[in-house]
Design a protein around this motif. Structure first.
Motif, PDB file in Angstrom:
ATOM      1  N   VAL A 183       0.827  -1.216   0.000  1.00 45.99           N
ATOM      2  CA  VAL A 183       0.000   0.000   0.000  1.00 45.99           C
ATOM      3  C   VAL A 183       0.856   1.259   0.000  1.00 45.99           C
ATOM      4  O   VAL A 183       0.684   2.144  -0.848  1.00 45.99           O
ATOM      5  CB  VAL A 183      -0.959   0.007   1.213  1.00 45.99           C
ATOM      6  CG1 VAL A 183      -1.878   1.237   1.154  1.00 45.99           C
ATOM      7  CG2 VAL A 183      -1.790  -1.261   1.250  1.00 45.99           C
ATOM      8  N   THR A 184       1.785   1.359   0.970  1.00 47.56           N
ATOM      9  CA  THR A 184       2.553   2.602   1.114  1.00 47.56           C
ATOM     10  C   THR A 184       4.063   2.384   1.150  1.00 47.56           C
ATOM     11  O   THR A 184       4.816   3.332   1.309  1.00 47.56           O
ATOM     12  CB  THR A 184       2.180   3.315   2.426  1.00 47.56           C
ATOM     13  OG1 THR A 184       2.512   2.445   3.528  1.00 47.56           O
ATOM     14  CG2 THR A 184       0.704   3.679   2.478  1.00 47.56           C
ATOM     15  N   ASN A 185       4.507   1.152   1.032  1.00 45.11           N
ATOM     16  CA  ASN A 185       5.896   0.786   1.315  1.00 45.11           C
ATOM     17  C   ASN A 185       6.149   0.786   2.817  1.00 45.11           C
ATOM     18  O   ASN A 185       7.283   0.647   3.248  1.00 45.11           O
ATOM     19  CB  ASN A 185       6.909   1.701   0.613  1.00 45.11           C
ATOM     20  CG  ASN A 185       7.902   0.899  -0.208  1.00 45.11           C
ATOM     21  OD1 ASN A 185       7.809  -0.319  -0.324  1.00 45.11           O
ATOM     22  ND2 ASN A 185       8.865   1.584  -0.795  1.00 45.11           N
ATOM     23  N   THR A 186       5.116   0.964   3.590  1.00 40.99           N
ATOM     24  CA  THR A 186       5.107   0.959   5.056  1.00 40.99           C
ATOM     25  C   THR A 186       6.016   2.007   5.680  1.00 40.99           C
ATOM     26  O   THR A 186       7.238   1.917   5.631  1.00 40.99           O
ATOM     27  CB  THR A 186       5.491  -0.409   5.647  1.00 40.99           C
ATOM     28  OG1 THR A 186       4.711  -1.429   5.032  1.00 40.99           O
ATOM     29  CG2 THR A 186       5.232  -0.433   7.147  1.00 40.99           C
ATOM     30  N   SER A 187       5.371   2.960   6.312  1.00 35.72           N
ATOM     31  CA  SER A 187       6.111   3.936   7.108  1.00 35.72           C
ATOM     32  C   SER A 187       5.972   3.579   8.580  1.00 35.72           C
ATOM     33  O   SER A 187       6.848   2.956   9.142  1.00 35.72           O
ATOM     34  CB  SER A 187       5.603   5.356   6.855  1.00 35.72           C
ATOM     35  OG  SER A 187       6.197   6.261   7.770  1.00 35.72           O
ATOM     36  N   VAL A 188       4.860   3.971   9.188  1.00 37.43           N
ATOM     37  CA  VAL A 188       4.599   3.931  10.640  1.00 37.43           C
ATOM     38  C   VAL A 188       5.720   4.606  11.435  1.00 37.43           C
ATOM     39  O   VAL A 188       5.767   4.495  12.658  1.00 37.43           O
ATOM     40  CB  VAL A 188       4.304   2.505  11.196  1.00 37.43           C
ATOM     41  CG1 VAL A 188       3.126   1.876  10.475  1.00 37.43           C
ATOM     42  CG2 VAL A 188       5.518   1.589  11.144  1.00 37.43           C
ATOM     43  N   ASN A 189       6.602   5.293  10.734  1.00 39.40           N
ATOM     44  CA  ASN A 189       7.750   5.948  11.374  1.00 39.40           C
ATOM     45  C   ASN A 189       8.153   7.164  10.545  1.00 39.40           C
ATOM     46  O   ASN A 189       8.792   7.028   9.505  1.00 39.40           O
ATOM     47  CB  ASN A 189       8.919   4.964  11.483  1.00 39.40           C
ATOM     48  CG  ASN A 189      10.124   5.566  12.182  1.00 39.40           C
ATOM     49  OD1 ASN A 189      10.232   6.784  12.344  1.00 39.40           O
ATOM     50  ND2 ASN A 189      11.055   4.720  12.578  1.00 39.40           N
ATOM     51  N   PRO A 190       7.817   8.365  11.001  1.00 34.57           N
ATOM     52  CA  PRO A 190       8.161   9.574  10.233  1.00 34.57           C
ATOM     53  C   PRO A 190       9.656   9.764  10.006  1.00 34.57           C
ATOM     54  O   PRO A 190      10.057  10.290   8.962  1.00 34.57           O
ATOM     55  CB  PRO A 190       7.589  10.702  11.104  1.00 34.57           C
ATOM     56  CG  PRO A 190       6.472  10.060  11.858  1.00 34.57           C
ATOM     57  CD  PRO A 190       6.953   8.666  12.151  1.00 34.57           C
TER      58      PRO A 190
END
Length: 222
Positions: free
Chosen positions: A162-169
């Motif tokens: 979906v987003t390449n996975t962040s969950v971490n700015p």
């Protein structure tokens, strides 16, 4: 560890580690670092986690800015090291991705802004729920890094498409500045959504933890 695996090893000819390997790399990075520096700093590594722990009553407000500054600085240094290594390959092109997070045409699976927003909020919310639960004084001792690392692995297995996975700015910022214009223009989402998700996760844990404490108290009284 995670972005390095994505850029250097995910699609390596014939023996690339793929989505599963990248997911494990992110989880193992947090697991190993939690054992290495958890007793020194708490091993947040992530502005959203620090903000979520503050919202959950586990972290003092006066330490938020120094922690976030250190996390972003660490992300940028890591991005620079990764760029230095990756650019040694003849056909390297940072603008092609460089493990940056994105939505729309820059989502690995072509997912919309709304899909990306919901994904990042929900994934980070669950991450904070696990972090706060695993580090609760009532939880099994010494196992928090394992639970947190495996949770991050699961999050990546779900959300890389979906987003390449962040969950971490900080992770998002560290590679976006090297990926270029589109990654920087979309970076706002990968600050706002994880922070919102972290606060929601902290609130959810405080609610269920309070309910649990109340039941224990009633049981003890009875």
């Amino acid at each position: 560890g995670g972005c390095g695996s994505a850029v250097l090893a995910a699609a390596f000819p014939d023996v690339g580690i793929g989505l599963l390997g990248v997911s494990l790399a992110f989880g193992l990075t947090v697991l190993t670092m939690a054992y290495a520096i958890g007793h020194i700093s708490g091993c947040h590594l992530n502005p959203a986690v620090s903000i979520g722990l503050w919202a959950g009553g586990r972290f003092p407000a006066n330490q938020l800015l120094p922690y976030i500054a250190a996390q972003v600085a660490g992300g940028l240094v890591a991005g620079a090291v990764l760029y230095l290594i990756a650019s040694g390959k003849a056909d390297f092109n940072a603008a092609a991705g460089f493990a940056a997070n994105g939505y729309g045409e820059h989502s690995p699976g072509g997912y919309s802004l709304l899909s990306a927003l919901v994904t990042e909020v929900v994934m980070t919310m669950m991450f904070l729920l696990v972090i706060m639960g695993a580090t609760d004084e009532r939880a099994p001792k010494g196992m928090a890094p394992v639970a947190i690392g495996l949770c991050l692995t699961l999050i990546h297995l779900i959300s890389i498409p979906v987003t390449n996975t962040s969950v971490n700015p900080a992770r998002s910022t560290g590679v976006a500045l090297f990926a270029g214009d589109w990654a920087i223009m979309q970076l706002w989402l990968f600050w706002i959504a994880p922070v919102v998700g972290a606060v929601l996760g902290a609130a959810a844990y405080r609610f269920i933890s309070h309910e649990s404490e109340a039941k224990v108290a009633v049981s003890a009284t009875a």
